[in-house]
Write an enzyme that holds these catalytic residues in place. Structure first.
Site, short mmCIF file in Angstrom:
data_model
loop_
_atom_site.label_atom_id
_atom_site.label_comp_id
_atom_site.label_asym_id
_atom_site.label_seq_id
_atom_site.Cartn_x
_atom_site.Cartn_y
_atom_site.Cartn_z
N ASP A 223 -91.89 46.64 -1.54
CA ASP A 223 -91.77 47.46 -0.09
C ASP A 223 -91.88 48.79 -0.44
O ASP A 223 -91.48 49.57 -1.52
CB ASP A 223 -90.43 47.14 0.34
N GLU A 274 -93.99 39.86 -19.89
CA GLU A 274 -92.73 39.19 -20.93
C GLU A 274 -92.68 37.55 -20.61
O GLU A 274 -92.37 36.97 -21.25
CB GLU A 274 -91.61 39.77 -20.81
C1 NOJ Z 1 -91.79 48.44 5.10
C2 NOJ Z 1 -91.11 47.00 5.53
O1 NOJ Z 1 -92.39 46.19 5.72
C3 NOJ Z 1 -90.61 47.26 6.88
O2 NOJ Z 1 -90.41 46.23 7.56
C4 NOJ Z 1 -89.29 48.09 6.69
O3 NOJ Z 1 -88.69 48.22 7.58
C5 NOJ Z 1 -89.53 49.30 5.73
N1 NOJ Z 1 -90.62 49.10 4.59
C6 NOJ Z 1 -88.33 49.90 4.91
O4 NOJ Z 1 -87.99 49.08 3.94
#
Ligand code: NOJ
Length: 560
Positions: A223, A274
């Site tokens: 993310d 690893e």
């Molecule tokens: C990207 C994620 O796909 C989204 O859904 C989220 O709100 C933000 N990052 C924050 O984590």
């Protein structure tokens, strides 16, 4: 005890060097809240996912990516994690996860989990410790705390805005109750950003990676992979209000695309190596161009990065040719596959989006007052054509749950059911992303269209989805589901994911045409009919053809 679960060797393909599975895989995104709900409480769960593996196998995907199911107060639908190494009770237990992983692997389906390293939940024990500790303490230094500006620190340290709207800084009360420091949160105030220059943070994420790798996962979707490192001068910055909110501006924000992020992924790559088997990192990096995106997939960094420039491309032949061309060149340069995507849980579903006349910046969503929302029937041909084009491209592709049913954006959710923090933080000025997150329909005549047995649903499903339920589409040769199954099957049979693209230029400008191995792909992006060769052997067509004429918004795969 360490539990591992490996994919069934009989189903393993493409795992030798240079042909690793992720180079050509079709990966299906599961948004667990909205996929299938075994407990019946209205929120999907891991046992629900396990109960639908037969349907996923039947669709013909290679892997699933599970959006976060870890312990979380759910302020941002699980992207606010309080415990990275446990399952939130609304989704089940670690045992449910292990069982799902084992069952998926037994069917030859790989499993990727979501890792959220930019920020935690404010309920994470580390953040609670930070609040209880003094400024400058090691507990505070795991996050980004700063003194405020103004005479008494009453103003935020700089002018950064949260991607969800409002300020990116929140002031705390110190343990003695006095107004104190400010902490940075690029997203909701409940999602404090980690300080990635802190060695403890780095060590903790290595531990988290190993925790899931030890259980046998095949990789991670990472993310905000462009956002972990911030410009240490914390300069003021005002984003372009019309840009994609998660990033991607020509001049990157001081909290995105900082060169220091790459060292983090080199470190993680070493952790993955690893382990036996073939595990992958896929970055969610909203960066300004595919050339920059390729920096995330250099040979010692991540394996894939979502091609968001492709996702954002308008339905226009020359734009599509250009982004496909530039993507293949940029990724080939670093030895990485293209990773194509049209929909996910953050964007307006492509069954609606590609037919919008007015633009809706990524993340803003659409609501009932959005102009010119197309009817489902009018928009579907273009969505089909776009999918048939994408699935013919060499490389890997991501599908988002429900697109195989042709689901459209639920733009007409009533205000009182909306849950996206964007909706609240912008005081309703931006609808946010709930419209692409509505639980999907399985059986037309069951409660909640088969999402569960009780009829409860955390977001209401529109009645218009009844005829789109999977069981109805299953037996209809002309349905979206049948098209996806056919395309995925042919893609596998003709090795398109591992193929190479060669442009074919003898069609009009409004047509995107290329060869991939023994398949000729012709996508009519214009309004005019395009004749096909009389002897063409049609493998698949996104809409029925009449008389060897390729109608508007139609893609065909022809056998060469
Ligand atoms: C990207 C994620 O796909 C989204 O859904 C989220 O709100 C933000 N990052 C924050 O984590």
């Amino acid at each position: 005890m360490t539990m591992t679960s490996q994919p069934d060797e009989h189903h393993l393909s493409d795992s030798s060097v240079g042909h690793e599975w992720w180079r050509s895989a079709v990966i299906y995104q599961i948004y667990p809240r909205s996929f299938a709900d075994a407990s019946g409480d209205g929120v999907g769960d891991l046992r629900g996912v396990a109960s639908r593996l037969t349907e996923l196998q039947d669709l013909g995907i290679d892997a699933i990516w599970l959006s976060p199911f870890m312990t979380s107060p759910q302020k941002d639908a699980g992207y606010d994690v309080a415990d990275y190494c446990d399952v939130d009770p609304i989704f089940g237990t670690l045992e449910d996860f292990d069982a799902l992983l084992g069952q998926a692997h037994a069917r030859g389906i790989r499993v990727i989990v979501d890792l959220v390293p930019n920020h935690s939940s404010d309920q994470h024990p580390w953040f609670q410790e930070a609040l209880a500790s003094a400024p400058g303490s090691s507990e505070r230094n795991r996050y980004i705390f700063r003194d405020g500006s103004g005479e008494n620190g009453e103003l935020p340290p700089n002018n950064w805005e949260s991607i969800f709207g409002g300020r990116a800084w929140t002031r705390i009360n110190e343990p003695d109750g006095s107004p104190g420091q400010w902490y940075l949160h690029l997203f909701d105030a409940s999602q404090p950003d980690f300080d990635w220059s802190n060695e403890e943070v780095k060590a903790e994420f290595r531990r988290i990676l190993r925790f899931w790798l030890d259980r046998g996962v095949d990789g991670f979707r990472v993310d905000v992979a462009h956002g972990l490192v911030k410009d240490q001068d914390f300069p003021d910055y005002t984003p372009d209000p019309d840009s994609a909110s998660m990033g991607g501006e020509q001049t990157p924000a001081p909290y995105f695309e900082q060169p220091g992020v790459h060292e983090i992924y080199r470190d993680w790559r070493r952790v993955l190596e690893e382990y036996d088997g073939d595990r992958a990192l896929c970055g969610e990096a909203w960066v300004s161009s595919v050339d920059n995106m390729a920096l995330w997939v250099r040979p010692d960094e991540m394996h894939q990065t979502f091609n968001f420039e492709y996702l954002l491309a308008p339905w226009d032949a020359s734009e599509l040719r250009s982004i496909i061309d530039r993507s293949i060149a940029a990724f080939t340069d670093v030895g990485a596959p293209g990773t194509w995507v049209l929909s996910n849980h953050d964007v307006v579903r492509h069954a609606t989006r590609l037919s919008l006349i007015d633009e809706s910046p990524q993340g803003s969503g659409i609501g009932p007052d959005f102009p010119n929302i197309p009817s489902h029937r009018d928009a579907l041909p273009r969505a089909h054509a776009a999918t048939a084009l994408m699935l013919a491209l060499p490389g890997s592709a991501y599908l988002y749950q429900g697109e195989e049913l042709g689901l459209d954006e639920v733009h007409d959710l009533p205000p009182h059911v909306r849950q996206d923090p964007t909706w609240f933080r912008t005081k309703g000025q931006k609808y946010g992303r709930d419209g692409c997150r509505v639980p999907i329909p399985w059986e037309a005549d069951q409660p909640a269209f088969g999402f569960n047995a009780t009829g409860r649903s955390w977001l209401p499903q529109p009645d218009r989805w009844q005829p789109l339920a999977r069981d109805i589409q299953q037996s209809d040769e002309g349905s979206t589901l049948s098209l996806y199954r056919r395309l995925l099957n042919l893609r596998q049979q003709f090795g398109l994911g591992r193929g190479e693209l060669e442009w074919v230029c003898d069609y009009p400008d409004g047509v995107v045409a290329f060869r991939n191995g023994n398949v000729l792909v012709v996508a009519n992006v214009s309004a005019a009919e395009v004749p096909l060769p009389a002897d063409a052997q049609v493998l698949a067509s996104s809409m029925p053809l009449s008389d060897h004429q390729l109608g508007a918004d139609t893609t065909v795969w022809l056998k060469l």
